[in-house]
Design a protein around this motif. Structure first.
Motif, PDB file in Angstrom:
ATOM      1  N   VAL A   3       0.845  -1.197   0.000  1.00 29.38           N
ATOM      2  CA  VAL A   3       0.000   0.000   0.000  1.00 29.38           C
ATOM      3  C   VAL A   3       0.877   1.243   0.000  1.00 29.38           C
ATOM      4  CG1 VAL A   3      -2.000  -1.087   1.070  1.00 29.38           C
ATOM      5  CG2 VAL A   3      -0.251  -0.095   2.501  1.00 29.38           C
ATOM      6  N   ASN A   4       0.390   2.253  -0.652  1.00 29.91           N
ATOM      7  CA  ASN A   4       1.103   3.495  -0.869  1.00 29.91           C
ATOM      8  C   ASN A   4       0.792   4.489   0.256  1.00 29.91           C
ATOM      9  OD1 ASN A   4       1.915   6.008  -1.945  1.00 29.91           O
ATOM     10  ND2 ASN A   4       1.544   5.308  -4.022  1.00 29.91           N
ATOM     11  N   ASN A   5       1.825   5.061   0.859  1.00 29.11           N
ATOM     12  CA  ASN A   5       1.656   6.051   1.929  1.00 29.11           C
ATOM     13  C   ASN A   5       1.895   7.488   1.467  1.00 29.11           C
ATOM     14  OD1 ASN A   5       1.200   4.042   3.879  1.00 29.11           O
ATOM     15  ND2 ASN A   5       3.377   3.786   4.231  1.00 29.11           N
ATOM     16  N   PRO A  37      -3.211   4.766  -7.410  1.00 32.54           N
ATOM     17  CA  PRO A  37      -3.294   3.338  -7.725  1.00 32.54           C
ATOM     18  C   PRO A  37      -2.741   2.982  -9.106  1.00 32.54           C
ATOM     19  CG  PRO A  37      -5.443   4.353  -7.958  1.00 32.54           C
ATOM     20  CD  PRO A  37      -4.519   5.404  -7.391  1.00 32.54           C
ATOM     21  N   PHE A  62       5.848   3.199   1.487  1.00 32.37           N
ATOM     22  CA  PHE A  62       5.000   2.038   1.262  1.00 32.37           C
ATOM     23  C   PHE A  62       4.973   1.148   2.489  1.00 32.37           C
ATOM     24  CE2 PHE A  62       6.753   3.420  -2.752  1.00 32.37           C
ATOM     25  CZ  PHE A  62       5.620   3.530  -3.539  1.00 32.37           C
ATOM     26  N   GLU A  64       3.579  -3.009   3.622  1.00 33.84           N
ATOM     27  CA  GLU A  64       3.064  -4.276   3.153  1.00 33.84           C
ATOM     28  C   GLU A  64       2.035  -4.772   4.162  1.00 33.84           C
ATOM     29  OE1 GLU A  64       4.635  -8.552   1.447  1.00 33.84           O
ATOM     30  OE2 GLU A  64       6.061  -7.105   2.237  1.00 33.84           O
ATOM     31  N   GLU A  67      -3.402  -9.477   2.590  1.00 31.90           N
ATOM     32  CA  GLU A  67      -4.544  -9.356   1.692  1.00 31.90           C
ATOM     33  C   GLU A  67      -5.823  -9.292   2.524  1.00 31.90           C
ATOM     34  OE1 GLU A  67      -5.567  -8.602  -1.934  1.00 31.90           O
ATOM     35  OE2 GLU A  67      -3.492  -9.164  -1.635  1.00 31.90           O
ATOM     36  N   ARG A  71      -6.918  -0.780   6.375  1.00 34.80           N
ATOM     37  CA  ARG A  71      -6.051   0.295   6.878  1.00 34.80           C
ATOM     38  C   ARG A  71      -6.902   1.498   7.165  1.00 34.80           C
ATOM     39  NH1 ARG A  71      -0.710   1.554   4.250  1.00 34.80           N
ATOM     40  NH2 ARG A  71      -0.806   2.764   6.108  1.00 34.80           N
TER      41      ARG A  71
END
Length: 72
Positions: A3-5, A37, A62, A64, A67, A71
Protein backbone atom coordinates in the motif's frame (compact mmCIF):
# COMPACT_ATOMS: atom_id res chain seq x y z
CA UNK A 1 -0.17 -6.46 -0.76
CA UNK A 2 1.78 -3.22 -0.92
CA UNK A 3 0.00 0.00 0.00
CA UNK A 4 1.10 3.50 -0.87
CA UNK A 5 1.66 6.05 1.93
CA UNK A 6 2.62 9.02 -0.26
CA UNK A 7 -0.83 10.65 -0.24
CA UNK A 8 -1.09 10.35 3.58
CA UNK A 9 2.41 11.77 4.10
CA UNK A 10 1.62 14.66 1.76
CA UNK A 11 -1.56 15.40 3.71
CA UNK A 12 0.31 15.26 7.02
CA UNK A 13 2.93 17.69 5.70
CA UNK A 14 0.30 19.84 3.96
CA UNK A 15 1.94 19.51 0.54
CA UNK A 16 0.10 19.73 -2.76
CA UNK A 17 1.10 17.71 -5.79
CA UNK A 18 2.56 20.82 -7.42
CA UNK A 19 4.61 21.78 -4.35
CA UNK A 20 5.94 18.24 -3.91
CA UNK A 21 6.77 18.03 -7.61
CA UNK A 22 8.70 21.30 -7.40
CA UNK A 23 10.59 20.17 -4.29
CA UNK A 24 11.39 16.78 -5.82
CA UNK A 25 12.22 18.30 -9.23
CA UNK A 26 9.68 16.02 -10.92
CA UNK A 27 6.72 16.60 -13.20
CA UNK A 28 3.41 16.91 -11.34
CA UNK A 29 2.09 14.02 -13.46
CA UNK A 30 4.88 11.80 -12.11
CA UNK A 31 3.95 12.63 -8.52
CA UNK A 32 0.26 12.05 -9.31
CA UNK A 33 1.00 8.58 -10.71
CA UNK A 34 3.39 7.69 -7.87
CA UNK A 35 0.85 8.49 -5.17
CA UNK A 36 -2.12 6.79 -6.76
CA UNK A 37 -3.29 3.34 -7.73
CA UNK A 38 -1.94 3.69 -11.28
CA UNK A 39 1.63 3.12 -10.15
CA UNK A 40 2.93 -0.28 -11.19
CA UNK A 41 6.55 0.52 -11.85
CA UNK A 42 8.63 3.40 -10.60
CA UNK A 43 12.31 4.23 -10.84
CA UNK A 44 14.21 4.16 -7.60
CA UNK A 45 15.51 7.65 -8.41
CA UNK A 46 11.89 8.90 -8.54
CA UNK A 47 11.09 7.33 -5.18
CA UNK A 48 14.29 8.78 -3.72
CA UNK A 49 13.36 12.25 -5.00
CA UNK A 50 9.84 12.03 -3.54
CA UNK A 51 11.09 10.66 -0.22
CA UNK A 52 13.76 13.35 0.00
CA UNK A 53 11.26 16.11 -0.70
CA UNK A 54 8.93 14.68 1.96
CA UNK A 55 11.76 14.28 4.47
CA UNK A 56 11.23 10.54 4.87
CA UNK A 57 13.02 7.34 3.87
CA UNK A 58 12.00 5.51 0.69
CA UNK A 59 10.77 2.57 2.80
CA UNK A 60 8.32 4.92 4.54
CA UNK A 61 6.50 5.55 1.26
CA UNK A 62 5.00 2.04 1.26
CA UNK A 63 3.75 -0.62 3.67
CA UNK A 64 3.06 -4.28 3.15
CA UNK A 65 -0.22 -5.57 4.55
CA UNK A 66 -1.98 -8.90 4.45
CA UNK A 67 -4.54 -9.36 1.69
CA UNK A 68 -7.92 -8.17 3.01
CA UNK A 69 -6.40 -6.26 5.95
CA UNK A 70 -8.04 -2.89 6.44
CA UNK A 71 -6.05 0.29 6.88
CA UNK A 72 -7.25 3.43 8.57
Amino acid sequence: MIVNNIKAIMKEKKLSIVRLAEAAKLAPQTVERARGPLIRECRLSTLEAIAGALGVKVKDLFDEVEEGERRE
